[in-house]
Write an enzyme that holds these catalytic residues in place. Structure first.
Site, PDB file in Angstrom:
ATOM      1  N   GLU A 157       0.828  -1.221   0.000  1.00 17.53           N
ATOM      2  CA  GLU A 157       0.000   0.000   0.000  1.00 17.53           C
ATOM      3  C   GLU A 157       0.856   1.262   0.000  1.00 17.53           C
ATOM      4  O   GLU A 157       0.828   2.066   0.943  1.00 17.53           O
ATOM      5  CB  GLU A 157      -0.944  -0.006   1.205  1.00 17.53           C
ATOM      6  CG  GLU A 157      -1.997  -1.099   1.107  1.00 17.53           C
ATOM      7  CD  GLU A 157      -3.066  -1.028   2.179  1.00 17.53           C
ATOM      8  OE1 GLU A 157      -2.832  -0.436   3.239  1.00 17.53           O
ATOM      9  OE2 GLU A 157      -4.152  -1.582   1.963  1.00 17.53           O
ATOM     10  N   GLU A 217      -5.453  -8.370  -1.162  1.00 14.93           N
ATOM     11  CA  GLU A 217      -6.139  -8.246   0.133  1.00 14.93           C
ATOM     12  C   GLU A 217      -7.610  -7.964  -0.128  1.00 14.93           C
ATOM     13  O   GLU A 217      -7.945  -7.096  -0.929  1.00 14.93           O
ATOM     14  CB  GLU A 217      -5.598  -7.081   0.967  1.00 14.93           C
ATOM     15  CG  GLU A 217      -4.263  -7.319   1.597  1.00 14.93           C
ATOM     16  CD  GLU A 217      -3.828  -6.180   2.519  1.00 14.93           C
ATOM     17  OE1 GLU A 217      -4.693  -5.557   3.168  1.00 14.93           O
ATOM     18  OE2 GLU A 217      -2.615  -5.909   2.561  1.00 14.93           O
TER      19      GLU A 217
END
Ligand code: BG6
Length: 474
Positions: A179, A372
């Site tokens: 991220e 995810e």
């Protein structure tokens, strides 16, 4: 087109949220270790409050986490029982370079991951390794200020070289940063940044981002040199920005939100700073300092694939007009009245996953990987100690349906899908244990008690069937 036969089904975790064992085998202290649970966590992970040591007043959940450090054989066997083809995991930087700037790696740390990879191989599970999942050695923060300093590129590449060389026979799938866009929202957790009073935080964040972008590109180069089979992906927190209404001001604001997010992938996948970023960062006086050759490095080393986390979409309104706010993966947005919400107030939007897959694929035309997706919820064992987590199954079923539609009906090229997180672990955003994502329950409670015993939830058997049928039986 249906899901390819070797579609990579699996699950994902991060070292600091599952391993524990932070004092074992010479491991050093990392930023993620000193992020406390509770009300001060937000200030620490955003860099507003500098905390580089543990104190007695706070609880630090990463110290023990769910003790994967001592349970990894059992855990990987459970993943294998579900038929996992891939296990996404991360390396704790400070197990390999405890302070971060050593010349030589810590052999005990290297051995630990070698054993993990061996275990995976024994079960026919392919590792997908995140080189840096939010962690940064405290040594590098104290001495160099974290990613604001260009020297970080060299320390990170030393870590990469060590990993690519040592694990050449075990790992071919790598992610350079987890991220990467979180640097804008949780800069201490994302990049080891603490801010001094009065400094221009945006300037520091984009400078640090530039260093990560260059480091990430050099990691791609190095990975290919060391093993031409290596495939390196970028990873960002995705979730499309919907305008709250069709008012052009809302649509404009949503576009800006998406651009802020896509900026990182634009650089990592296309190899250059997009024109909107060039123009805005320059006008704001925060265009990062670049070294000669940086632009060529970015240009010549785009990622092989694009991965992302997807938990929710966002709803965006023109400043000051959004009404009620909703929570979400580390950043808030306006409340979308058409969606249901999780116990933590995160919107639940399976169609949003299909939208995101289409948007990202259209934009970059590179293979995608969902690394995810999952539901954080409180799981309560019944009198027999069993957990019937139908709510989690519902969440995942709808998201997998949306994912399949994107592949089968819209032609998106997708390598795999890993849920967050197959075995309960500590929440990154809140530091809580009671926010559980797993197919496997871990007896570790919010107050720190528990035996670490693992047990299968109902979703465990459900996901096993999903994998067995390559997503046909949901
Ligand atoms: C992503 C992170 O932000 O979302 C994970 O990559 C994190 O580390 C996950 O755990 C879920 O967020 P949370 O706050 O519920 O743990």
């Amino acid at each position: 087109m249906s899901l390819q036969e070797n579609f990579l089904w699996g699950g994902a975790s991060a070292a600091n949220q599952c391993e524990g064992g932070i004092y074992e085998d010479g491991r050093g202290l990392a930023n993620v270790d000193v992020c406390p649970a509770g009300k001060d966590r937000q200030d620490v992970i955003t860099g507003r409050r500098k905390m580089l040591r543990m104190d007695k007043e706070h609880v630090y959940p990463a110290a023990e986490a769910v003790d994967f450090y001592h349970h990894f054989r059992e855990d990987i066997a459970l993943l294998a029982e579900m038929g996992f083809r891939v296990y996404r995991m991360s390396i704790a930087w400070t197990r390999i370079f405890p302070r971060g700037d050593e010349e030589e790696p810590n052999e005990a740390g290297l051995r630990f991951y070698e054993e993990v990879f061996r275990e995976c191989r024994m079960h026919g599970i392919q590792p997908l390794v995140t080189i840096c999942h939010f962690d940064c050695p405290v040594g590098l923060i104290e001495k160099y200020g974290g990613w604001r300093n260009r020297k970080m590129i060299d320390f990170y590449l030393r870590l990469c070289r060590t990993l690519f060389t040592r694990y050449k026979e075990y790992v071919v799938y790598w992610l350079n940063f987890n991220e990467i866009n979180m640097i804008l929202h949780a800069p201490f957790m994302g990049a080891g940044l603490c801010f001094e009073e009065g400094e221009n935080e945006e300037a520091v964040k984009y400078q640090a981002a530039h260093h990560e972008l260059v480091a990430g590109a050099l990691a791609v180069k190095l990975a290919h040199e060391i093993n031409p089979e290596n495939k390196v992906g970028c990873m960002f927190a995705a979730g499309s920005a919907y305008p709250c209404t069709c008012r052009p001001e809302d649509v404009w604001e949503a576009l800006l939100t998406d651009q802020e997010n896509y900026f990182f992938v634009d650089v990592q996948a296309r190899g250059y700073y997009p024109s909107y970023a060039k123009s805005r960062l320059s006008r704001q006086g925060i265009w990062p300092v670049m070294a000669e050759g940086d632009e060529e490095i970015l240009q010549e080393n785009p990622v092989d694939f694009i991965s992302f986390s997807y938990y929710n979409s966002r709803c965006i309104a023109a400043p000051g007009t959004g009404g009620e706010e909703a929570e979400g993966n580390l950043f808030k947005s306006a409340k979308n009245p058409y969606l249901q919400y999780s116990e933590w107030g995160w919107p639940i939007d399976p169609l949003g996953l299909r939208i995101t897959l289409n948007e990202v694929y259209d934009r970059y035309q590179k293979p995608l990987f969902i690394v995810e997706n999952g539901l954080g919820a409180v799981d309560t064992p019944d009198e027999k100690g069993e957990i019937d987590d139908g709510y989690r199954i519902d969440y995942l079923r709808e998201h997998i349906r949306a994912m399949k539609a994107a592949v089968e009906e819209d032609g998106v090229e997708l390598m795999g899908y890993t849920t967050w997180a197959p075995i309960d672990l500590i929440s990154a955003g809140s530091g809580e244990m009671r926010k559980r994502y797993g197919f496997v329950y871990v007896d570790k409670q919010e107050d720190g008690s528990g035996t670490f015993a693992r047990s299968r939830k109902r979703s465990f058997y459900w996901y096993r069937k999903v994998i067995e049928t390559n997503g046909e039986v949901l």
